[in-house]
Design a protein around this motif. Structure first.
Motif, PDB file in Angstrom:
ATOM      1  N   ALA A 125       8.223 -30.414 -25.657  1.00  0.00           N
ATOM      2  CA  ALA A 125       9.236 -30.350 -26.705  1.00  0.00           C
ATOM      3  C   ALA A 125       8.939 -31.403 -27.760  1.00  0.00           C
ATOM      4  CB  ALA A 125      10.630 -30.567 -26.129  1.00  0.00           C
ATOM      5  N   ASP A 126       9.387 -31.148 -28.967  1.00  0.00           N
ATOM      6  CA  ASP A 126       9.213 -32.108 -30.047  1.00  0.00           C
ATOM      7  C   ASP A 126      10.125 -33.327 -29.859  1.00  0.00           C
ATOM      8  OD1 ASP A 126       7.443 -30.334 -31.220  1.00  0.00           O
ATOM      9  OD2 ASP A 126       8.948 -29.441 -32.530  1.00  0.00           O
ATOM     10  N   VAL A 127      11.353 -33.079 -29.421  1.00  0.00           N
ATOM     11  CA  VAL A 127      12.351 -34.139 -29.258  1.00  0.00           C
ATOM     12  C   VAL A 127      12.895 -34.092 -27.846  1.00  0.00           C
ATOM     13  CG1 VAL A 127      14.623 -34.976 -30.014  1.00  0.00           C
ATOM     14  CG2 VAL A 127      12.982 -34.129 -31.705  1.00  0.00           C
ATOM     15  N   LEU A 128      13.076 -35.262 -27.260  1.00  0.00           N
ATOM     16  CA  LEU A 128      13.661 -35.387 -25.924  1.00  0.00           C
ATOM     17  C   LEU A 128      15.022 -36.049 -26.043  1.00  0.00           C
ATOM     18  CD1 LEU A 128      13.572 -35.304 -22.821  1.00  0.00           C
ATOM     19  CD2 LEU A 128      12.266 -37.446 -22.879  1.00  0.00           C
ATOM     20  N   VAL A 129      16.070 -35.355 -25.574  1.00  0.00           N
ATOM     21  CA  VAL A 129      17.438 -35.869 -25.611  1.00  0.00           C
ATOM     22  C   VAL A 129      17.840 -36.298 -24.212  1.00  0.00           C
ATOM     23  CG1 VAL A 129      19.864 -35.322 -26.065  1.00  0.00           C
ATOM     24  CG2 VAL A 129      18.078 -34.420 -27.566  1.00  0.00           C
ATOM     25  N   ASP A 130      18.298 -37.524 -24.102  1.00  0.00           N
ATOM     26  CA  ASP A 130      18.759 -38.079 -22.828  1.00  0.00           C
ATOM     27  C   ASP A 130      20.268 -37.915 -22.730  1.00  0.00           C
ATOM     28  OD1 ASP A 130      19.448 -39.551 -20.609  1.00  0.00           O
ATOM     29  OD2 ASP A 130      18.320 -41.347 -21.166  1.00  0.00           O
ATOM     30  N   ALA A 131      20.707 -36.856 -22.060  1.00  0.00           N
ATOM     31  CA  ALA A 131      22.124 -36.595 -21.813  1.00  0.00           C
ATOM     32  C   ALA A 131      22.384 -36.666 -20.316  1.00  0.00           C
ATOM     33  CB  ALA A 131      22.527 -35.233 -22.377  1.00  0.00           C
ATOM     34  N   GLY A 132      21.769 -37.645 -19.672  1.00  0.00           N
ATOM     35  CA  GLY A 132      21.768 -37.713 -18.215  1.00  0.00           C
ATOM     36  C   GLY A 132      22.944 -38.412 -17.581  1.00  0.00           C
ATOM     37  N   GLY A 133      23.974 -38.788 -18.350  1.00  0.00           N
ATOM     38  CA  GLY A 133      25.154 -39.406 -17.750  1.00  0.00           C
ATOM     39  C   GLY A 133      24.809 -40.648 -16.965  1.00  0.00           C
ATOM     40  N   ALA A 134      25.165 -40.673 -15.692  1.00  0.00           N
ATOM     41  CA  ALA A 134      24.923 -41.834 -14.834  1.00  0.00           C
ATOM     42  C   ALA A 134      23.439 -42.119 -14.656  1.00  0.00           C
ATOM     43  CB  ALA A 134      25.583 -41.618 -13.483  1.00  0.00           C
ATOM     44  N   TRP A 135      22.597 -41.125 -14.892  1.00  0.00           N
ATOM     45  CA  TRP A 135      21.157 -41.272 -14.746  1.00  0.00           C
ATOM     46  C   TRP A 135      20.458 -41.548 -16.085  1.00  0.00           C
ATOM     47  CZ3 TRP A 135      24.230 -38.495 -11.617  1.00  0.00           C
ATOM     48  CH2 TRP A 135      24.021 -38.604 -10.237  1.00  0.00           C
ATOM     49  N   ALA A 136      21.203 -41.873 -17.131  1.00  0.00           N
ATOM     50  CA  ALA A 136      20.618 -42.012 -18.465  1.00  0.00           C
ATOM     51  C   ALA A 136      19.519 -43.061 -18.508  1.00  0.00           C
ATOM     52  CB  ALA A 136      21.711 -42.341 -19.488  1.00  0.00           C
ATOM     53  N   ASP A 137      19.755 -44.217 -17.905  1.00  0.00           N
ATOM     54  CA  ASP A 137      18.724 -45.258 -17.922  1.00  0.00           C
ATOM     55  C   ASP A 137      17.500 -44.844 -17.111  1.00  0.00           C
ATOM     56  OD1 ASP A 137      20.011 -46.973 -19.619  1.00  0.00           O
ATOM     57  OD2 ASP A 137      20.425 -48.525 -18.135  1.00  0.00           O
ATOM     58  N   ALA A 138      17.718 -44.143 -16.005  1.00  0.00           N
ATOM     59  CA  ALA A 138      16.596 -43.681 -15.190  1.00  0.00           C
ATOM     60  C   ALA A 138      15.755 -42.665 -15.955  1.00  0.00           C
ATOM     61  CB  ALA A 138      17.099 -43.079 -13.885  1.00  0.00           C
ATOM     62  N   ILE A 139      16.408 -41.809 -16.727  1.00  0.00           N
ATOM     63  CA  ILE A 139      15.678 -40.839 -17.540  1.00  0.00           C
ATOM     64  C   ILE A 139      14.866 -41.561 -18.607  1.00  0.00           C
ATOM     65  CG2 ILE A 139      16.008 -39.017 -19.269  1.00  0.00           C
ATOM     66  CD1 ILE A 139      18.415 -38.101 -17.488  1.00  0.00           C
ATOM     67  N   ALA A 140      15.475 -42.559 -19.242  1.00  0.00           N
ATOM     68  CA  ALA A 140      14.743 -43.343 -20.236  1.00  0.00           C
ATOM     69  C   ALA A 140      13.517 -43.997 -19.604  1.00  0.00           C
ATOM     70  CB  ALA A 140      15.660 -44.393 -20.847  1.00  0.00           C
ATOM     71  N   ALA A 141      13.694 -44.581 -18.432  1.00  0.00           N
ATOM     72  CA  ALA A 141      12.577 -45.247 -17.753  1.00  0.00           C
ATOM     73  C   ALA A 141      11.455 -44.258 -17.437  1.00  0.00           C
ATOM     74  CB  ALA A 141      13.063 -45.928 -16.484  1.00  0.00           C
ATOM     75  N   ALA A 142      11.831 -43.042 -17.036  1.00  0.00           N
ATOM     76  CA  ALA A 142      10.830 -42.018 -16.737  1.00  0.00           C
ATOM     77  C   ALA A 142      10.031 -41.635 -17.975  1.00  0.00           C
ATOM     78  CB  ALA A 142      11.495 -40.782 -16.142  1.00  0.00           C
ATOM     79  N   ALA A 143      10.625 -41.868 -19.154  1.00  0.00           N
ATOM     80  CA  ALA A 143       9.949 -41.564 -20.414  1.00  0.00           C
ATOM     81  C   ALA A 143       9.289 -42.795 -21.022  1.00  0.00           C
ATOM     82  CB  ALA A 143      10.952 -40.968 -21.402  1.00  0.00           C
ATOM     83  N   GLY A 144       9.317 -43.907 -20.292  1.00  0.00           N
ATOM     84  CA  GLY A 144       8.714 -45.132 -20.799  1.00  0.00           C
ATOM     85  C   GLY A 144       9.532 -45.812 -21.876  1.00  0.00           C
ATOM     86  N   VAL A 145      10.833 -45.536 -21.908  1.00  0.00           N
ATOM     87  CA  VAL A 145      11.731 -46.097 -22.910  1.00  0.00           C
ATOM     88  C   VAL A 145      12.574 -47.195 -22.263  1.00  0.00           C
ATOM     89  CG1 VAL A 145      13.632 -45.581 -24.499  1.00  0.00           C
ATOM     90  CG2 VAL A 145      11.798 -43.916 -24.158  1.00  0.00           C
ATOM     91  N   ALA A 146      12.750 -48.301 -22.957  1.00  0.00           N
ATOM     92  CA  ALA A 146      13.539 -49.413 -22.418  1.00  0.00           C
ATOM     93  C   ALA A 146      14.979 -48.982 -22.196  1.00  0.00           C
ATOM     94  CB  ALA A 146      13.499 -50.600 -23.372  1.00  0.00           C
TER      95      ALA A 146
END
Length: 364
Positions: free
Chosen positions: A185-206
């Motif tokens: 995908a061109d854009v990745l949206v993190d709408a992971g609720g309680a898992w939002a930080d974990a999703i960011a980490a999986a994408a290499g985002v602080a």
């Protein structure tokens, strides 16, 4: 934006109310993929909501989102009249005045009332009351299902059992590895609720520091059953709230907030006991039986405001998380704001995108 099947314009991780309404809002202008870690969307937070709409819930910084969402929910038939009575003892009269004052400029109708005249069986020491007439029931399940259906009708795709394992960006796009396969995908949206930080980490985002908290709910049958006309009732000091349900039942919460790791959270016996004890100190109703208990996750950023917007240091990564316990009642406005930020449109009147932007955290 492209409309091909091999590569999506926007992939949204999390198909709860936040991800579903955002997908529905942008589906007529973008090719959207919804990825959900569970077997069904909305399992953890959306499906465990207390299901009421209150313009004061979440405080003055959340109120504009709630108020803007109201007409959308009402037009869709997802609100039913309820009303909310905020109660306290004589010693808490100052809380009532402060409560009214903080919403004075908002247009939310609030007035001091005698709570003893509105709730049969209310114990006499609960003599301070503030009435919020606009509070309403939300058909949370119906609203969530409608958003998923609108996403589907717009040509969007939803994939369940698709936990994000990793995400990497190259060539201007995101390559997503999930338990249901790989996607781009061109854009990745993190709408992971309680898992939002974990999703960011999986994408290499602080990570931002979005913390999940457990909140307990109890469905019980009082004796006698809850009389007709009883409104939603909340403590001005934040110790409990309840709302009547069909058949004379009651949904009750001790307004607990326990920091936990993101997981399939379950209620604790102590919190259930605390909820019942607080109810028994409020009214003279007898609890005939406890019929059901559950717990949900409420997720907050460090300043307890939602996080909406592109990450300044991770191109193509969009935060859409941190909605606390007010995600459903604010979802329509949040989706409007999210859609505007993603598609480059003007933001909805009355909403300041900087208030909710990830850039407000100084380290970002």
């Amino acid at each position: 934006m492209s409309v091909g099947d091999a590569r999506r314009d926007i992939a949204i991780v999390g198909a709860g109310i936040a991800g579903a309404t955002l997908a529905a809002a942008i589906g007529d202008r973008a090719n959207v993929l919804l990825l959900e870690a569970e077997a069904q969307p909305g399992y953890h937070a959306t499906g465990r909501s207390a299901a009421f709409w209150s313009e004061t819930y979440g405080g003055p910084a959340i109120q504009p989102l709630t108020t803007l969402s109201g007409p959308v929910l009402e037009t869709g038939g997802f609100l039913q009249p309820l009303g909310s009575l905020h109660v306290g003892t004589a010693a808490e009269a100052g809380l009532a005045d402060a409560f009214i004052a903080q919403f004075a400029a908002s247009g939310v109708p609030l007035e001091r009332v005698d709570p003893l005249a509105r709730v049969p069986g209310l114990r006499p020491e609960w003599s301070v009351g503030v009435w919020e007439p606009t509070c309403a029931y939300i058909d949370a399940a119906g609203y969530h299902a409608d958003a998923l259906a609108r996403h589907r009708r717009a040509g969007g795709r939803t994939v369940t059992d698709a936990r994000l394992v990793s995400a990497r960006r190259d060539g201007g796009g995101w390559h997503l590895a999930t338990t249901a396969g790989d996607f781009t995908a061109d854009v990745l949206v993190d709408a992971g609720g309680a898992w939002a930080d974990a999703i960011a980490a999986a994408a290499g985002v602080a990570p931002i520091g979005i913390q999940p908290y457990r909140r307990t709910m109890v469905q019980l049958m009082p004796d006698p059953p809850v009389p007709a006309g009883v409104p939603h009732v909340a403590h001005l000091g934040g110790q409990f709230y309840f709302k009547p349900e069909p058949g004379g039942r009651l949904w009750l919460s001790p307004h607990d907030e326990h920091a936990v790791e993101a997981h399939d959270v379950q209620p604790e016996e102590l919190d259930i006991a605390i909820a019942i004890d607080r109810l028994e100190h409020l009214v003279d109703w007898r609890v005939a039986r406890v019929e059901r208990t559950w717990a949900g996750l409420r997720s907050f950023a460090p300043d307890r405001l939602p996080v909406y917007g592109f990450d300044r240091h991770a191109p193509g990564f969009f935060w859409f998380a941190g909605q606390g316990g007010f995600g459903i009642q604010t979802a329509a406005a949040a989706a409007m704001l999210g859609a505007a930020l993603l598609l480059g449109d003007a933001c909805p009147a009355g909403l300041d995108p900087a208030r909710y932007a990830p850039a407000r955290f100084g380290r970002r």
